[in-house]
Each structure stands twice: as C-alpha cells, then as structure tokens.
Design a protein around this motif. Structure first.
Motif, PDB file in Angstrom:
ATOM      1  N   ARG A 241      -2.347 -19.977 -26.772  1.00 21.20           N
ATOM      2  CA  ARG A 241      -2.392 -18.885 -25.805  1.00 21.20           C
ATOM      3  C   ARG A 241      -3.799 -18.725 -25.228  1.00 21.20           C
ATOM      4  O   ARG A 241      -3.974 -18.543 -24.024  1.00 21.20           O
ATOM      5  CB  ARG A 241      -1.912 -17.582 -26.439  1.00 21.20           C
ATOM      6  N   LEU A 242      -4.813 -18.814 -26.087  1.00 22.04           N
ATOM      7  CA  LEU A 242      -6.200 -18.720 -25.612  1.00 22.04           C
ATOM      8  C   LEU A 242      -6.540 -19.864 -24.661  1.00 22.04           C
ATOM      9  O   LEU A 242      -7.225 -19.667 -23.653  1.00 22.04           O
ATOM     10  CB  LEU A 242      -7.168 -18.705 -26.793  1.00 22.04           C
ATOM     11  N   ASP A 243      -6.069 -21.077 -24.985  1.00 20.43           N
ATOM     12  CA  ASP A 243      -6.297 -22.228 -24.111  1.00 20.43           C
ATOM     13  C   ASP A 243      -5.653 -22.009 -22.741  1.00 20.43           C
ATOM     14  O   ASP A 243      -6.239 -22.326 -21.701  1.00 20.43           O
ATOM     15  CB  ASP A 243      -5.770 -23.513 -24.742  1.00 20.43           C
ATOM     16  N   GLN A 244      -4.428 -21.475 -22.746  1.00 20.96           N
ATOM     17  CA  GLN A 244      -3.741 -21.203 -21.485  1.00 20.96           C
ATOM     18  C   GLN A 244      -4.472 -20.138 -20.676  1.00 20.96           C
ATOM     19  O   GLN A 244      -4.608 -20.253 -19.457  1.00 20.96           O
ATOM     20  CB  GLN A 244      -2.296 -20.762 -21.745  1.00 20.96           C
ATOM     21  N   GLU A 245      -4.965 -19.101 -21.365  1.00 22.05           N
ATOM     22  CA  GLU A 245      -5.714 -18.054 -20.674  1.00 22.05           C
ATOM     23  C   GLU A 245      -7.022 -18.603 -20.105  1.00 22.05           C
ATOM     24  O   GLU A 245      -7.421 -18.238 -18.996  1.00 22.05           O
ATOM     25  CB  GLU A 245      -5.991 -16.883 -21.621  1.00 22.05           C
ATOM     26  N   ALA A 246      -7.688 -19.478 -20.849  1.00 26.01           N
ATOM     27  CA  ALA A 246      -8.936 -20.082 -20.361  1.00 26.01           C
ATOM     28  C   ALA A 246      -8.671 -20.934 -19.131  1.00 26.01           C
ATOM     29  O   ALA A 246      -9.430 -20.890 -18.153  1.00 26.01           O
ATOM     30  CB  ALA A 246      -9.591 -20.913 -21.459  1.00 26.01           C
ATOM     31  N   THR A 247      -7.587 -21.697 -19.150  1.00 29.37           N
ATOM     32  CA  THR A 247      -7.224 -22.519 -18.000  1.00 29.37           C
ATOM     33  C   THR A 247      -6.925 -21.635 -16.792  1.00 29.37           C
ATOM     34  O   THR A 247      -7.391 -21.907 -15.681  1.00 29.37           O
ATOM     35  CB  THR A 247      -6.000 -23.399 -18.335  1.00 29.37           C
ATOM     36  N   SER A 248      -6.197 -20.575 -17.026  1.00 23.99           N
ATOM     37  CA  SER A 248      -5.870 -19.648 -15.943  1.00 23.99           C
ATOM     38  C   SER A 248      -7.140 -19.007 -15.380  1.00 23.99           C
ATOM     39  O   SER A 248      -7.290 -18.876 -14.156  1.00 23.99           O
ATOM     40  CB  SER A 248      -4.911 -18.570 -16.453  1.00 23.99           C
ATOM     41  N   THR A 249      -8.055 -18.635 -16.240  1.00 20.16           N
ATOM     42  CA  THR A 249      -9.314 -18.030 -15.796  1.00 20.16           C
ATOM     43  C   THR A 249     -10.130 -19.018 -14.984  1.00 20.16           C
ATOM     44  O   THR A 249     -10.687 -18.664 -13.931  1.00 20.16           O
ATOM     45  CB  THR A 249     -10.124 -17.524 -17.003  1.00 20.16           C
ATOM     46  N   ARG A 250     -10.202 -20.267 -15.450  1.00 22.96           N
ATOM     47  CA  ARG A 250     -10.932 -21.299 -14.699  1.00 22.96           C
ATOM     48  C   ARG A 250     -10.326 -21.474 -13.307  1.00 22.96           C
ATOM     49  O   ARG A 250     -11.043 -21.601 -12.310  1.00 22.96           O
ATOM     50  CB  ARG A 250     -10.932 -22.626 -15.456  1.00 22.96           C
TER      51      ARG A 250
END
Length: 104
Positions: free
Chosen positions: A72-81
């Motif tokens: 979930r954190l990885d997905q959020e980081a990708t979305s933020t990028r």
C-alpha cells in the motif's frame, strides 16, 4: 555479554532472555507484547494447537500484514510521484505560455 544488554520478555507464558542494545529495549519489549497478543489471539481461537504452530501462524499473519502495508505504501508513493510529475508539467506549460513569468 553483560546482564544490562539482555532483556527478558514473556511470550505465551514463557520467558525469553534476549540480547539487545539499550537503545532498542523499548522496541523489543513492544514487539514482544505485540507477538504475545497475536499468539494469544490464535490460541484462543482454538483452531491451532501447539506453541510451534501458533508461533508459525502468528509469524505468517504478521508477515502478511507487513507485506500488505508495504504494498500500500509503495502504491501511495507511486501515486504521489505521478501527481508531482503532473504538477511539474502543468507549471512548465504555464511558464511556457506566459513569457512575462519566465523573466521575473
């Protein structure tokens, strides 16, 4: 190793003496309490019998939770990028469209 570098924790009614740096003591005690709670939950369900099996099931559950949260954190980081990239593109377009802004 001196006695001051060991911590005694209780997990599922058994004591474990674990070597631990002083600055990690609170984290170790917290982890032991968390593990103890998870193991007690599994034991109280009555579906798993035996300390070894309870420990393995607790480890699997904790690992599953950890991996799920990491994903979930990885997905959020990708979305933020992606959002930052989009904002940068919008700023670049705005700057390119208004020559007065570039000169300021």
């Amino acid at each position: 190793m001196t006695q001051s570098n060991t911590v005694t924790v209780q997990i599922l009614d058994k004591e474990y003496c674990i070597a631990c740096p002083a600055d990690e003591r609170a984290n170790l005690e917290s982890a032991a309490r968390y593990l103890d709670g998870k193991m007690r939950e599994i034991r109280s369900s009555g579906k798993v019998i035996g300390a070894d099996r309870i420990a393995v099931m607790a480890a699997l559950n904790i690992t599953h939770d950890l991996l799920h949260k990491q994903q979930r954190l990885d997905q959020e980081a990708t979305s933020t990028r992606e959002r930052v990239r989009d904002l940068l593109e919008r700023v670049d377009h705005a700057l390119a469209a208004d020559p007065d802004i570039r000169q300021a």
